[in-house]
Write a protein that holds these residues in place. Sequence first.
Motif, short mmCIF file in Angstrom:
data_model
loop_
_atom_site.label_atom_id
_atom_site.label_comp_id
_atom_site.label_asym_id
_atom_site.label_seq_id
_atom_site.Cartn_x
_atom_site.Cartn_y
_atom_site.Cartn_z
N ALA A 151 -93.70 -72.99 20.08
CA ALA A 151 -92.58 -73.89 20.30
C ALA A 151 -91.26 -73.17 20.06
N GLY A 152 -90.34 -73.32 20.99
CA GLY A 152 -89.00 -72.77 20.82
C GLY A 152 -88.90 -71.26 20.94
N TRP A 153 -89.96 -70.62 21.45
CA TRP A 153 -89.92 -69.15 21.55
C TRP A 153 -88.90 -68.73 22.60
N THR A 154 -88.03 -67.78 22.25
CA THR A 154 -86.98 -67.34 23.16
C THR A 154 -87.31 -66.04 23.89
N GLY A 155 -88.45 -65.44 23.53
CA GLY A 155 -88.87 -64.22 24.20
C GLY A 155 -89.64 -64.52 25.47
N ALA A 169 -99.73 -65.43 25.87
CA ALA A 169 -99.39 -64.11 25.35
C ALA A 169 -97.86 -64.05 25.34
N TYR A 170 -97.29 -63.55 24.24
CA TYR A 170 -95.83 -63.53 24.19
C TYR A 170 -95.31 -62.30 23.45
N THR A 171 -94.10 -61.92 23.82
CA THR A 171 -93.43 -60.75 23.26
C THR A 171 -91.99 -61.13 22.92
N ARG A 172 -91.35 -60.28 22.10
CA ARG A 172 -89.96 -60.58 21.72
C ARG A 172 -89.01 -60.37 22.89
N LEU A 210 -98.12 -66.65 12.71
CA LEU A 210 -98.13 -65.72 13.83
C LEU A 210 -96.73 -65.57 14.42
N ILE A 211 -96.04 -66.68 14.62
CA ILE A 211 -94.69 -66.63 15.16
C ILE A 211 -93.75 -65.89 14.21
N GLU A 212 -93.88 -66.18 12.91
CA GLU A 212 -93.04 -65.51 11.91
C GLU A 212 -93.27 -64.00 11.93
N ALA A 213 -94.54 -63.61 12.06
CA ALA A 213 -94.87 -62.18 12.09
C ALA A 213 -94.29 -61.51 13.33
N MET A 214 -94.34 -62.20 14.45
CA MET A 214 -93.78 -61.63 15.68
C MET A 214 -92.26 -61.52 15.60
N ASN A 215 -91.62 -62.53 15.02
CA ASN A 215 -90.17 -62.45 14.84
C ASN A 215 -89.77 -61.28 13.95
N ALA A 216 -90.68 -60.92 13.04
CA ALA A 216 -90.42 -59.81 12.13
C ALA A 216 -90.77 -58.46 12.75
N GLY A 217 -91.27 -58.46 13.99
CA GLY A 217 -91.59 -57.21 14.66
C GLY A 217 -92.92 -56.62 14.29
N GLU A 218 -93.90 -57.46 13.92
CA GLU A 218 -95.18 -56.94 13.45
C GLU A 218 -95.97 -56.22 14.53
#
Length: 205
Positions: free
Chosen positions: A62-66, A177-180, A44-52
Amino acid sequence: MGELQIATLYSITLGVLPKALRSWRQTHPDVGIRLFEHRHTDELIEAMNAGEADLAVGPEPAGWTGVTRTLGTEELVVVVAADDPAAVGEDIALKDLADRAWVHYTPGHGLADVLDIACAQAGFEPRVAVRTEQTAAAPALAAAGLGPALVPDNILPKDFDGHILHPQPRVHRTLTAYTRGEPDPLAAAFIDVLVWSSRAAGTRS
């Protein structure tokens, strides 16, 4: 008109999202919803980093910067068949199930990690009776007598015919809930609905 894209986990599609999506549709009937469902938080984190997607709903990353907003704490419970010897009372020590074969999840499924970690903290490695890819299948298999299962309590229907036990020590995960970056107005509005519905459903905040 428009479309809101939400990335999440299979178990959250079953548990947290339905009530929120129902409320959302009542106020935003012209906005379509597209779900991108994943097995594991890392995916899920990888997909969000990729802009899914516009936003993600899942365990605390963990470690989310958004931008991250806490929804509450999701409790996990142990399910056994109604006639299981362990189906007594409301609580059970996980160590008391150390000799049992479990309804487990397939490798790569996020709840497989949750179960393995909880059992390790209780001093044992769970034996496997059956593995399932589908979160919804786990409580059904447990209720059918194949072994105990650890499942989010919010995926269980009110008329569930298995026996529900609260593990000691308790097993839980923080949902967010998180966003970039800063969420756009549509995503921000949906996050507000998520927070409200999570509180209304009794998720610990």
